[in-house]
Structure formats: C-alpha cells, structure tokens
Design a protein around this motif. Structure first.
Motif, PDB file in Angstrom:
ATOM      1  N   THR A 222     -11.211 -12.840  -7.545  1.00  0.00           N
ATOM      2  CA  THR A 222     -10.774 -11.712  -8.114  1.00  0.00           C
ATOM      3  C   THR A 222      -9.046 -11.520  -8.152  1.00  0.00           C
ATOM      4  O   THR A 222      -8.381 -11.585  -9.171  1.00  0.00           O
ATOM      5  N   ILE A 223      -8.934 -11.530  -6.847  1.00  0.00           N
ATOM      6  CA  ILE A 223      -7.517 -11.124  -6.661  1.00  0.00           C
ATOM      7  C   ILE A 223      -6.541 -12.240  -6.958  1.00  0.00           C
ATOM      8  O   ILE A 223      -5.463 -11.908  -7.797  1.00  0.00           O
ATOM      9  N   VAL A 224      -7.134 -13.369  -6.694  1.00  0.00           N
ATOM     10  CA  VAL A 224      -6.289 -14.608  -7.123  1.00  0.00           C
ATOM     11  C   VAL A 224      -6.407 -14.915  -8.703  1.00  0.00           C
ATOM     12  O   VAL A 224      -5.265 -15.158  -9.259  1.00  0.00           O
ATOM     13  N   GLY A 225      -7.426 -14.636  -9.118  1.00  0.00           N
ATOM     14  CA  GLY A 225      -7.742 -15.241 -10.270  1.00  0.00           C
ATOM     15  C   GLY A 225      -7.154 -14.214 -11.712  1.00  0.00           C
ATOM     16  O   GLY A 225      -6.724 -14.605 -12.624  1.00  0.00           O
TER      17      GLY A 225
ATOM     18  N   VAL C 202     -10.579   0.753 -15.421  1.00  0.00           N
ATOM     19  CA  VAL C 202     -11.602   0.448 -14.273  1.00  0.00           C
ATOM     20  C   VAL C 202     -12.908   0.353 -14.961  1.00  0.00           C
ATOM     21  O   VAL C 202     -13.591  -0.625 -14.800  1.00  0.00           O
ATOM     22  N   GLY C 203     -13.551   1.475 -15.477  1.00  0.00           N
ATOM     23  CA  GLY C 203     -14.766   1.306 -16.331  1.00  0.00           C
ATOM     24  C   GLY C 203     -15.781   1.096 -15.595  1.00  0.00           C
ATOM     25  O   GLY C 203     -16.515   0.200 -15.814  1.00  0.00           O
TER      26      GLY C 203
ATOM     27  N   VAL D 196     -11.587  -3.571  -3.903  1.00  0.00           N
ATOM     28  CA  VAL D 196     -11.246  -4.652  -4.667  1.00  0.00           C
ATOM     29  C   VAL D 196     -11.611  -4.496  -6.089  1.00  0.00           C
ATOM     30  O   VAL D 196     -10.973  -4.551  -6.902  1.00  0.00           O
ATOM     31  N   ALA D 197     -13.139  -4.177  -6.473  1.00  0.00           N
ATOM     32  CA  ALA D 197     -13.246  -3.942  -7.858  1.00  0.00           C
ATOM     33  C   ALA D 197     -12.481  -2.620  -8.359  1.00  0.00           C
ATOM     34  O   ALA D 197     -12.203  -2.815  -9.632  1.00  0.00           O
ATOM     35  N   THR D 198     -11.943  -1.819  -7.703  1.00  0.00           N
ATOM     36  CA  THR D 198     -11.228  -0.821  -8.353  1.00  0.00           C
ATOM     37  C   THR D 198      -9.873  -1.105  -8.445  1.00  0.00           C
ATOM     38  O   THR D 198      -9.348  -0.950  -9.510  1.00  0.00           O
ATOM     39  N   LEU D 199      -9.327  -1.604  -7.548  1.00  0.00           N
ATOM     40  CA  LEU D 199      -7.825  -1.654  -7.625  1.00  0.00           C
ATOM     41  C   LEU D 199      -7.418  -2.969  -8.557  1.00  0.00           C
ATOM     42  O   LEU D 199      -6.012  -2.977  -9.073  1.00  0.00           O
ATOM     43  N   THR D 200      -8.460  -3.934  -8.816  1.00  0.00           N
ATOM     44  CA  THR D 200      -8.123  -4.889  -9.641  1.00  0.00           C
ATOM     45  C   THR D 200      -8.569  -4.522 -11.085  1.00  0.00           C
ATOM     46  O   THR D 200      -8.394  -5.246 -12.102  1.00  0.00           O
ATOM     47  N   THR D 201      -8.964  -3.304 -11.393  1.00  0.00           N
ATOM     48  CA  THR D 201      -9.565  -2.662 -12.530  1.00  0.00           C
ATOM     49  C   THR D 201     -10.879  -3.463 -13.048  1.00  0.00           C
ATOM     50  O   THR D 201     -11.151  -3.110 -14.276  1.00  0.00           O
ATOM     51  N   VAL D 202     -11.374  -4.170 -12.013  1.00  0.00           N
ATOM     52  CA  VAL D 202     -12.770  -4.872 -12.747  1.00  0.00           C
ATOM     53  C   VAL D 202     -13.913  -3.718 -12.856  1.00  0.00           C
ATOM     54  O   VAL D 202     -14.388  -3.375 -14.004  1.00  0.00           O
ATOM     55  N   GLY D 203     -13.750  -2.971 -11.831  1.00  0.00           N
ATOM     56  CA  GLY D 203     -14.705  -1.810 -11.959  1.00  0.00           C
ATOM     57  C   GLY D 203     -16.116  -2.211 -12.387  1.00  0.00           C
ATOM     58  O   GLY D 203     -16.625  -1.619 -13.478  1.00  0.00           O
ATOM     59  N   TYR D 204     -16.829  -2.877 -11.446  1.00  0.00           N
ATOM     60  CA  TYR D 204     -18.179  -3.251 -11.856  1.00  0.00           C
ATOM     61  C   TYR D 204     -19.102  -1.968 -12.189  1.00  0.00           C
ATOM     62  O   TYR D 204     -20.038  -2.022 -13.020  1.00  0.00           O
ATOM     63  N   ILE D 226      -3.290   0.886  -8.686  1.00  0.00           N
ATOM     64  CA  ILE D 226      -3.502  -0.223  -9.840  1.00  0.00           C
ATOM     65  C   ILE D 226      -2.044  -0.950  -9.943  1.00  0.00           C
ATOM     66  O   ILE D 226      -2.025  -2.016 -10.494  1.00  0.00           O
ATOM     67  N   GLY D 227      -1.015   0.019 -10.133  1.00  0.00           N
ATOM     68  CA  GLY D 227       0.240  -0.598 -10.356  1.00  0.00           C
ATOM     69  C   GLY D 227       0.547  -1.533  -9.199  1.00  0.00           C
ATOM     70  O   GLY D 227       1.044  -2.689  -9.426  1.00  0.00           O
ATOM     71  N   MET D 228       0.261  -1.206  -7.882  1.00  0.00           N
ATOM     72  CA  MET D 228       0.720  -2.146  -6.802  1.00  0.00           C
ATOM     73  C   MET D 228      -0.329  -3.391  -6.908  1.00  0.00           C
ATOM     74  O   MET D 228       0.009  -4.424  -6.712  1.00  0.00           O
ATOM     75  N   ALA D 229      -1.488  -3.161  -7.229  1.00  0.00           N
ATOM     76  CA  ALA D 229      -2.417  -4.346  -7.172  1.00  0.00           C
ATOM     77  C   ALA D 229      -2.005  -5.330  -8.309  1.00  0.00           C
ATOM     78  O   ALA D 229      -2.535  -6.447  -8.000  1.00  0.00           O
TER      79      ALA D 229
END
Lengths: 263, 263, 263, 263
Positions: A222-225, C202-203, D196-204, D226-229
């Motif tokens: 996720t981080i890389v992709g 994020v959702g 990880v899921a939150t800071l990348t805004t994936v948010g499962y 999220i700006g940093m990530a």
C-alpha cells in the motif's frame, strides 16, 4: 436525396452545423438539441426507478420514440448536408468521423432493437451512449480527448506501471491469504479486486488480509504502491491543466490582436 | 434614522467598518464580533449534545437571544452607516452586496422563527449560516471565492466530466448488479451512491459489487475514473496555490516600493 | 560543575556537538546515539506485544534504565558544554532551544515516574517522544519545520477552510440523519467522525448515511468538499518539494563556487 | 562454448541484442520474447484459478517447461554474446548487470525447484518475477528507476517522515484503544495496520477506533497525517512527470537538430 436543391441543402446546413456562429436561430436549435439529449439521459435514469416507470410508462415510451425520430432525422440531415462543409466535402468522410459515429451509436441500438429481439435492459443502458453526443457541444470533452492524444506516451507508461503493481500486489496477497480466505483470495484474479480497491485508495473493506503475513505485505504494498497507482490520474490532471491554461493564453492573445487591429 | 446627525453616523462608521486600519478601538470591536460568531457556532454544536443542552438550556437560550440582538443591531447599524462608505454610498447598494446578504441570513431564520411556527431543528442548523459572517474577516475565504471566479471555466469543465463519469459508472453498475442486489443497485439513482463513494475514493464499503461482471466493471471504472473525478478538486487546489503566491508576490512588491519611497 | 577545566569541557564539546564535521570519533558517537534512539523506539513498540514483554521483561527494563542514564548524561553534558558553542554561549539560552526541550522531554517522564506514581502505560507511550531526538540528525524533519514556518499563511488558510467544511458537513449530516441513526449522528460532534472520514477520503464505512436526504447531502458534500480538504496537505507537499529543490540548487551553487575558487 | 566461431557469435548478438534498431528479424524476435513473457504471466494468473488449472494442467505444465527452456537458452546466449557488446565486453560484467540478474531470477527458482523439494505455491509466485524481464523493453520502467535514483534524497526524506507518522499514529491509537479493543489495538504493531490504512486514506474500516479519545486522536492524526503520508507518492509522481517532459524536450531537440542538419 442527392438531387435535392442546393439552396435547401445550404439552408439545412446553415441551421444544423452553425457555420455562422452569431445567427440566433441555429443557436436556439442547438440549445434545443442539447436539452433533448439531457432529457434523454434523465429519462433513462428515471426509467430504472421501478415505481416511476410503472406510473409514467406511456410517457417514457412516447418520449423515447420521438427522441429516436429526432436523432434519426438529425443523423440523416447531417449526412445529407455534409458536402456543404468545405472541411468535409464527401458524405463517406463525414460518416467515418468520430462525431458521426457517436451520432450513429445514439440511434443504432434502438433501431436494431426494433428489428431483432434484444434484451431490453441492455438496450436501455445503451441509450446512455447518447450522452456522448454532448461532445459536439462541449469544449471540456474535446480538451480531454486532446490531452489523451498529447500525453499518450506518459499515460501509457503510467498505465503499464499500474498494471505491473496490480499483478504484483495480487500475486503476493494470493500467496499470503489463499489458505486463510479461499473465497476472497482463492486465485490471483480474485485477489485483484482487493488490489484495485487498495492501490486506488478506495478501500471498500469488503475484502482485507487477515493473516499476519498478508497484513505486512498489504501494508508495504500500500505504502509503495499508491504513489505508482496515482500516476495515470496525475498525468491526465496535469495535462488537462496545461491544456486549459494554453487555451486561455491563446484566447487572450487573439483578443489582444483584435484590439490592436481595431486601434 | 435618515435624519441622524452626520457626526454620530461617521463615528459609528469609524467603529464598525474600520476605515482606519490602525485604530485600536475598532480592532477590538472586530475581535469581539469574531469571538461572538465563533461562540455562536460552538453553541449550536454543543446544543445538539442531548445532556449538555438539558443541563444548560437556559444559558444557551439566553446566549442565542443576546447574539440575535447583537447581530440585528450590527445589521441595522451597517445599513445606517452605508452612505458614509465612499465605495458604497447608497443603502440599497450595500443591502444587495454579498456580505450584507450573509449578515441578513445570520438573523433572518431566527426572526422568522419568532413570527411563524418553524421546525426548531432546521432553525438551529440555519444558525450555522452565521459561520459565513467570518468571510468578512478571512482573507482565505475571500481568496477561495476569487479562485472560483477566475477558474470558473476550468472548474465547470472538470465538473462536467465528473458528472459524465458518475452517470456512466452508475449506469454500468446498475446493469451488472441490479439483479444480484436489488436494494443497493435497484435503479441508476441508487447506484449513484456507490459511484460517488468509488470515484471520490472515499470507498465506504457499505455497498460494493458482488457479481463477477460488476467487479470487473467496477475495477475498470475505478482505475479510469478516479483521475477524472479528481479534476475539479485539483483545479481548485492549484488555483488557490497560484492565488496565494501571487498575493505574497504583490505584498512583497508593495513592501519593496514602500522601502524605496522611504529611501 | 562550573569550575571544570576548560580543556575537558572543550574536549566534551568536540565529541558531542561535532564542531569538526570531518572527525571520525564524534561521527561514530553520533551514529551510536542514533542507534540508541532507534532501539528505544523499537523497544517501546515490542514491549506492547504481551508475550514478548512477558518473556524478556528483565532485558527491556534493564535497557530502559541504561537508556535513561545515557540520555540524562547526554542532556547534562550538552548543558555543561553549551558555553563552548559560539552561537549559544549561555546555558539558559541553550536550555530554552527546541532541541534542548526535546532532549528534556526524552528523559523527564521517566524521571517523574520514579518520583511520583504515574500510569505506566502513559509513561511508556511518552517514551515515544524520544523519536523527536532524531530531529537533530535529520535534515528531512528540519526541512518540514522550515516549510511549516514559510507556508504558515497558506497553511492556516487551508486549515481554516477545512474546519469550515467539517462544521458544515457534520451539521448537515446531523440534520438529515439524527433521527434514523441516533447513535452515530446523534449530535454534531458525533457526526464529525463521519465528516472527517469522508472529507479526507479515508471512508472507513463504520458510519454512513442511510436516509435518502443524508445520502444526497453526503454525495454533494463529498464531491465539493474533498478538494477543499486536500488543501492543507497539498500546501505542505508542494512547499516541501520547493524546499527540496531550492536546497539542491543552493548545494549545487556552493559546489560550483568551490570549484571556481579552486580553479 | 568459448571456442565458438566469432561469426556465429556476432550473428547471435545481432539477433538477440538488436544493435541495429532498424533490422526487421531481431525486432520480430523481441516481440516474440515480449509475448512469451506476457503469456507466462497470464499462465501464472490462470493457474491459480482451481477449475482452469484442473482442466488444462497438462498444457500449463508443458508451456512452463518450454518457457523455462527458452528463457534458459536466452540467458546462456546473452551470456555467451556479451563480449560482442562494446559497452560490456566481459561476461562477468554482464552477469552482474541488473538486467542479467533479472534474467537469472526468471529461471533460477524453477531450476532450483527441479533439484530440491520446494513449496510449489511459492515457486509459482516466484515465476511472477519474469514480469521484471519486461524492464529491458519498457522505457517507462527505465524512467521510474531513473526517477528513484535522481530523487533519492527527497524520497528518503518523505519516507522517513511517513515512518515517524506511522509510529506516532499507532502509539497514540494503542494508548487510546487497547483496553476497548484488545484484539485490533492490543499492541503497537497491531495498531499499525489501522495506521497504514488511515494515513494512506485507504480506510478499509475493518478496524476503527471506538472510544471517544481514540476517535478524537484518530480524527486529528488523519487530518494532520494524510499530507505527510502523501509525500513519497507525490515526490515520485512529480519526478516522473519532470522526467517525461525532459525526455520529450530532448527528443524534440534531437529531431530539430536532425532537420537542420538535413537542410
């Protein structure tokens, strides 16, 4: 049709293709056609709402028949007047232009549906293609197409990287999770649903890794992709931005020239 | 009111509209008004918390009445002193300016609520419009409005493409999923909830495609669509960035001019 | 301590503060300190894993005591040698610098925990503040702080717009949903959890609107809002990018000057 | 092998390494190799679909053996002809180049799998490494590697900030939630999945804070973080964009020079 008086053909051409951008009549006709396309899209949307369609079925069907008639007449008329356009000249050349193909797609499914028994739901959805008729009137869509053409190389590069990331992510997730979750990660194509939702950061959460190995792999990928996956989107966005500013600059330059000519 | 002594009116104008940016008194009044607006917003937020409102109902209601009085007095005073402002002159012109309309919206719902029986919850939420009164004091919001005005063409183009993507995505999802999930994808408007959550990459996951056709369509539309959907957002963001740097550059230029004048 | 021989103090200063960037000994000491900080962070992370801590409790506690001793000695030594630094001179000035405060924060909670009975879990988490000691050695963090300082105006503007969007989104969602979902949308503060998850894209989907009004409001606010919400993030990212390119350009300029001097 | 006629070696070199970019034969061979790599990737994907593999097992196994043979022959041939390449000269130098290592990785797992008993699923996934063989033919991947090299400093800075944010976010979430949700937030490493899921805004949404403290901390860290990530991703994207435009500009410059030479 070929023997029609050139005067009548020129008159229809003047109305339909708006060679004179300042004439009021053709502009109103254009607005009416845009409204008809929009109403068609609205009708297809509303028809899928069960109770609404049950209540107004007759009106919807009548509207569809009238629209089909108008769009067919429009297509035939545009085909007929094509030789009047100094940039097109032959009817065959017009018929193979993208705009003409869109006009044909807007009527073909409904015409075929009359001749052959086709699934009504698919027919209805295909009427959505009429949306594309708006391209003729929208500079925004024209610009988007220009951006795709201009940034094709960059776009393909970004897309290729995205496909590699998707294959790599789904292979790893399949390896880590297929025993723990045979339903969602039972094969690489199945794991691709998770990979798309993750790399685009949509993240539905209907499918997530549960094993420790799967979570570690998922976190790293996720981080890389997500940076890679955002490439095609970023390329379109920045290309469209460039295009918009260039158009504005060229409009301003024309305007300044016009002012200087006037002075 | 029209016969008020011009000296009093000029004095009120000096206090309320801050023609002299260096005067301390009017600056303190402005800070007090900003504090009152912020406290109002805080009060509306806290009133919706059941136990807090039950405990402090009297204080909340008193605060609302006092605030309404202050904001009404402020509106009338600004209306009265409008002719003092050389850029506005007539009261009618001031009353139709955006800032005056925001001031009116901040008091109108509460005043109407006294005269007619209105739903209290809607009235309470409408008090949130007082937030907009901060526009007068915030250069950030002013800049945002300027960006919207300047990039209106680009913004509309991006928005038009987003609407097309939403219609296209929800039509396809409806076609693929309406039989498997009649609740969530029963009509195109219903499928639009999924389309919005997906194309904006929010991805709640409360509604996701479950059929193979729906997942394949969903994956393709997600990859293609998120770039398009990000266009309006990207246009605002890059426009605001431009605006900020231009303002800073113009401030620096003014500063340099001032230095040269002094030298 | 004040009477210490100036030769010893200069020697400690030479080791600790690395005035001579090319000396090997001090560089190795710096690497050892970075390793110790990283190991401390790793230890805090591992200690929270129940079985690991149960098995190695003695080692973890010993390591913490040694680390505390080293960090305390480091703090006192840096305080002692402060007058050697021509840019700092007085000990009081050094003690109030950001780096010194970070050094103090790295030892203070543990020292206080020895004197007063404090919650052990909070104490453990506060040891994470030792991470900030890395700022001394990381140009990346230094740059980030510089970006915050330089773009403070833009950042505040973006943040203010984000807060407005959050308040507006949660008020509307509360109005539409508080009857259908009194748990998740029972008050505006509660609805803010949904608003944050939505506007940052994020959702999670743990809380979503279920009423038709709530879904329509949610869809509109999502489309309009995500552009606004991305502003602070975009401002930091573009500022850091600028900063990085400027630093690289200045390094190259220094390098070129050095070359020309040598020629 | 070393005694092979230089004429044969030169001929194989001409076919395999395409020193003459305009020759048709070698171009067709290259296309065939690209097709074989793509088919290999497709085969690995399809083999994971249970029913498909059960039905076509013999064909899949035959195809794998043939592919392995071709790739092994290709590797040996490229190693043999290395001295023909004026830029490489020695075989040892070629064998330690990145492209040669990728070629070796494409055959090594399968060869080892024949000699030693290895897990078949891992072997199958390792065949995915053949994807990397496409790097030789893809300018996009080459560019991506160049971007990583060029922006290494910025990339590391962004990555370091992201790691700090992840550690900080998971520590706070662990402190706030580990009592309410011992399963999902029982330790800092466990809480990192949420971070990880939150800071990348994936948010499962499979794991979310439920306590008030956890939600407040989560909301703040999301807005700030999220700006940093997004930094590492943004750095790659902008770097690749720069690279693409520079390449296009250099191609255009070459083209213009060629035109001027011709004139």
């Amino acid at each position: 049709m070929n023997e029609a008086s050139p005067t009548l053909r020129a008159w229809v051409y003047w109305w339909l293709e708006r060679p004179d951008r300042n004439a009021d009549g053709p502009r109103l006709l254009e607005i009416a056609l845009i409204a008809l396309i929009s109403l068609n899209v609205g009708a297809v949307i509303l028809e899928t709402v069960g109770p609404v369609y049950a209540r107004w079925q007759f009106a919807f069907d009548l509207f569809e028949r009238v629209s089909l008639l108008v769009f067919t007449a429009e297509y035939l008329a545009r085909l007929w007047v094509a030789p009047e356009n100094p940039e097109v000249q032959s009817r065959r050349k017009w018929a193979s232009s993208p705009l003409a193909i869109v006009d044909l797609l807007a009527i073909l499914p409904a015409v075929l549906g009359m001749l052959f028994p086709l699934d009504l739901r698919i027919l209805r959805t295909l009427r959505m293609l009429r949306l594309l008729k708006l391209t003729r009137y929208s500079p925004a869509l024209g610009m988007l197409l220009a951006v795709f053409e201009e940034e094709a190389g960059a776009f393909l590069a970004g897309f290729f990287i995205l496909v590699l990331m998707l294959i790599f992510a789904s292979s790893g997730a399949w390896l880590a999770e297929h025993e723990a979750q045979p339903e969602a990660f039972g094969s690489i194509p199945a794991a691709m649903w998770w990979a798309v939702a993750t790399l685009t950061t949509v993240g539905y959460g209907d499918v997530t890794p549960v094993t420790v190995a799967g979570k570690i792999f998922g976190a790293i990928i996720t981080i890389v992709g997500i940076g890679m996956a955002a490439l095609p989107a970023g390329i379109i966005a920045s290309g469209l931005n460039d295009q918009l500013h260039r158009r504005r600059a060229s409009l301003e330059a024309q305007f300044r020239l016009a002012l200087e000519d006037g002075a």
